[in-house]
Design a protein around this motif. Structure first.
Motif, PDB file in Angstrom:
ATOM      1  N   ARG A 165       0.870  -1.171   0.000  1.00  0.00           N
ATOM      2  CA  ARG A 165       0.000   0.000   0.000  1.00  0.00           C
ATOM      3  C   ARG A 165       0.908   1.221   0.000  1.00  0.00           C
ATOM      4  O   ARG A 165       1.900   1.271   0.737  1.00  0.00           O
ATOM      5  CB  ARG A 165      -0.893   0.000   1.240  1.00  0.00           C
ATOM      6  N   THR A 219      -4.089   7.064  -3.407  1.00  0.00           N
ATOM      7  CA  THR A 219      -3.662   5.879  -2.661  1.00  0.00           C
ATOM      8  C   THR A 219      -3.813   4.636  -3.521  1.00  0.00           C
ATOM      9  O   THR A 219      -4.822   4.452  -4.205  1.00  0.00           O
ATOM     10  CB  THR A 219      -4.493   5.722  -1.381  1.00  0.00           C
ATOM     11  N   VAL A 220      -2.806   3.767  -3.460  1.00  0.00           N
ATOM     12  CA  VAL A 220      -2.815   2.495  -4.176  1.00  0.00           C
ATOM     13  C   VAL A 220      -2.708   1.358  -3.170  1.00  0.00           C
ATOM     14  O   VAL A 220      -1.850   1.388  -2.280  1.00  0.00           O
ATOM     15  CB  VAL A 220      -1.642   2.403  -5.178  1.00  0.00           C
ATOM     16  N   GLN A 221      -3.560   0.365  -3.310  1.00  0.00           N
ATOM     17  CA  GLN A 221      -3.474  -0.877  -2.543  1.00  0.00           C
ATOM     18  C   GLN A 221      -3.337  -2.017  -3.552  1.00  0.00           C
ATOM     19  O   GLN A 221      -4.314  -2.443  -4.161  1.00  0.00           O
ATOM     20  CB  GLN A 221      -4.705  -1.088  -1.676  1.00  0.00           C
ATOM     21  N   GLN A 252      -2.932  -5.631  -5.252  1.00  0.00           N
ATOM     22  CA  GLN A 252      -3.368  -7.004  -5.014  1.00  0.00           C
ATOM     23  C   GLN A 252      -2.274  -8.002  -5.371  1.00  0.00           C
ATOM     24  O   GLN A 252      -2.305  -9.149  -4.915  1.00  0.00           O
ATOM     25  CB  GLN A 252      -4.627  -7.310  -5.837  1.00  0.00           C
ATOM     26  N   SER A 295      -5.123  -0.668  -8.010  1.00  0.00           N
ATOM     27  CA  SER A 295      -5.649  -1.293  -6.796  1.00  0.00           C
ATOM     28  C   SER A 295      -6.545  -2.484  -7.108  1.00  0.00           C
ATOM     29  O   SER A 295      -6.747  -3.351  -6.250  1.00  0.00           O
ATOM     30  CB  SER A 295      -6.420  -0.261  -5.975  1.00  0.00           C
ATOM     31  N   ASP A 296      -7.087  -2.528  -8.306  1.00  0.00           N
ATOM     32  CA  ASP A 296      -7.937  -3.646  -8.719  1.00  0.00           C
ATOM     33  C   ASP A 296      -7.179  -4.707  -9.508  1.00  0.00           C
ATOM     34  O   ASP A 296      -7.695  -5.802  -9.729  1.00  0.00           O
ATOM     35  CB  ASP A 296      -9.095  -3.141  -9.593  1.00  0.00           C
TER      36      ASP A 296
END
Length: 474
Positions: free
Chosen positions: A271, A286-288, A290, A322-323
């Motif tokens: 993240r 913001t980037v999360q 996967q 993020s996806d």
């Protein structure tokens, strides 16, 4: 490729000599190399190989629906033939013509190279761009003189973005590929030890990889890893705009794409704050991720920089990253067995740099596992790193030592350099054994929380070990 008359392809392939033998038929949209992939209207490209000759399989391709055969001589197939002197050159000429036509109507062409991370970055970039127009990207790792034009032949009148993954094993290879697929955006990820035996050293590797940015015109973008000195050194080789990606301080350029406040989750998913600086302003999102592994941060930044360069808004980039999921097989695939053992399958390929990244990821994973399973261990199944030339013995011994340094509990080595891996590990006091690929999981005592890393060059075939580990606990 949209459907066309076979004679139209001759015009696209000019000045490469080609002629239609037989009826002028409607062909497309698919261009295929494998007769088993034939579809109605497809063009089968007959490529001679070391063991088999594609010309011998033309009848089967036609029986499967192919309408024409691209060949260097007529075959037994009852179909029209597009005859060329060399079918690889003919495929390249067709790709060049299709790309030239598509770029004239506005299609954007993006290329990626680097010693490691090309396929993962390509997959991330594709998932960003797909939300902003029809996008064609390689399936898996099609990055050579056959895979690049084959990917390019999939474009049609609606394609907005073409992504090419470009590999090289010597000087001039990437220059050739970019002559087929000229670039609007050129991304260089890193210069490492992959194929160093063939290149002759890191300087030669950098020279070859830098051919990518030379293809970019003054209105294009060179997207460079600002944390890799060898890549930064390529900035003088392009006439395009400069975008640098990385962490911390970056060289002067027209755009900077950074990751700040990086944290890692329980499954080694990063993240971070994506920060894009250009034209005197800064944007944040913001980037999360996967995808698995700390090294994926650099891949994500590279993809982000390329996407922003072609006009994708920063917030849309962050949302797509993020996806984004793993698309290409055997690259940082994380599976959890019913008994709680984690299997990290990164068996597609290997070099010293990607081996280190994979080992670090495995040891990060086990740290989180120890919250519930204090005795959790990393077991590393390591195969050969091919194409290292005279450096191979030392590199494999160093790999065994690195496994110990990073906290691996046990090494199982497979392949022609297994002895060297084990020797390096044992000298550091690490438990290590040599095994045949089919016998790796025999006597492997695994417990909940353990992490099994599977990593080696493609020729070793360690994906079979990953499959066996999962089936063993099905």
């Amino acid at each position: 490729m949209r459907q066309r008359m076979l004679s139209e392809l001759v015009g696209l392939m000019h000045p490469s000599p080609a002629e239609v033998f037989g009826d002028d038929v409607l062909v497309g949209p698919d261009i295929i190399l494998d007769n088993r992939s034939a579809t109605p209207g497809s063009v089968f490209v007959a490529i001679p190989g070391e063991r088999v000759d594609g010309h011998d399989f033309a009848p089967q391709a036609v029986a499967g629906g192919a309408t024409a055969v691209l060949a260097s001589h007529t075959t037994d197939a009852d179909a029209a033939h597009l005859l060329v002197q060399d079918t690889v050159v003919g495929l390249s000429a067709l790709a060049r013509g299709l790309v030239r036509e598509a770029r004239s109507r506005g299609m954007l062409s993006l290329g990626i190279t680097g010693s490691s991370g090309k396929t993962s970055t390509k997959d991330l970039l594709a998932q960003i761009l797909e939300g902003h127009g029809p996008t064609v990207a390689p399936v898996g790792s099609q990055n050579n003189e056959i895979g690049v034009p084959l990917t390019a032949c999939r474009i049609d009148d609606d394609t907005a973005h073409l992504i090419s993954e470009m590999g090289a094993r010597g000087l001039g290879h990437i220059s050739w590929l970019t002559s087929l697929v000229p670039l609007d955006v050129a991304v260089v990820l890193n210069v490492g030890h992959a194929h160093v035996g063939e290149f002759g050293g890191l300087a030669q590797t950098a020279q070859a990889k830098g051919e990518l940015v030379e293809s970019v015109g003054p209105n294009g973008w060179a997207v460079l890893n600002g944390n890799d000195d060898a890549v930064v050194g390529m900035r003088s080789r392009t006439g395009g705009h400069l975008a640098f990606f990385g962490e911390g301080e970056l060289p002067a350029g027209d755009m900077h794409v950074r990751a700040r406040n990086v944290t890692m989750g329980a499954f080694s998913q990063a993240r971070f704050d994506l920060v894009v600086s250009r034209d005197g302003r800064e944007e944040n999102a913001t980037v999360q991720l996967q995808v698995v592994g700390r090294h994926q941060v650099a891949n994500a930044l590279a993809a982000a920089a390329a996407a922003v360069a072609v006009g994708v808004p920063v917030d849309a980039v962050a949302a797509a990253l993020s996806d984004a999921q793993v698309r290409s097989s055997w690259r940082m695939e994380l599976h959890t067995r019913h008994d709680g053992v984690l299997v990290l399958n990164d068996s597609y390929n290997a070099n010293p740099d990607s081996m280190e990244a994979a080992l670090r990821t495995a040891t990060e994973l086990v740290q989180f596992q120890r919250a519930e399973h204090p005795d959790a261990r990393v077991v590393a199944v390591l195969g050969d790193m091919l194409e290292l030339g005279p450096l191979a013995d030392d590199a494999h011994a160093a790999l065994g030592r690195l496994a110990k340094d990073l906290g691996v509990a046990q090494v199982v080595a497979v392949g022609g350099f297994a002895d060297q891996i084990c020797e390096g590990a044992r000298r550091e006091g690490l438990e290590a054994r040599v095994a045949h690929r089919d016998d790796v999981i025999d006597n492997m005592d695994l417990h909940a929380g353990d992490v099994v890393l599977i990593k080696g060059s493609r020729g070793v075939g360690l994906e079979a070990v990953a499959n066996a580990l999962m089936e063993d606990n099905a």
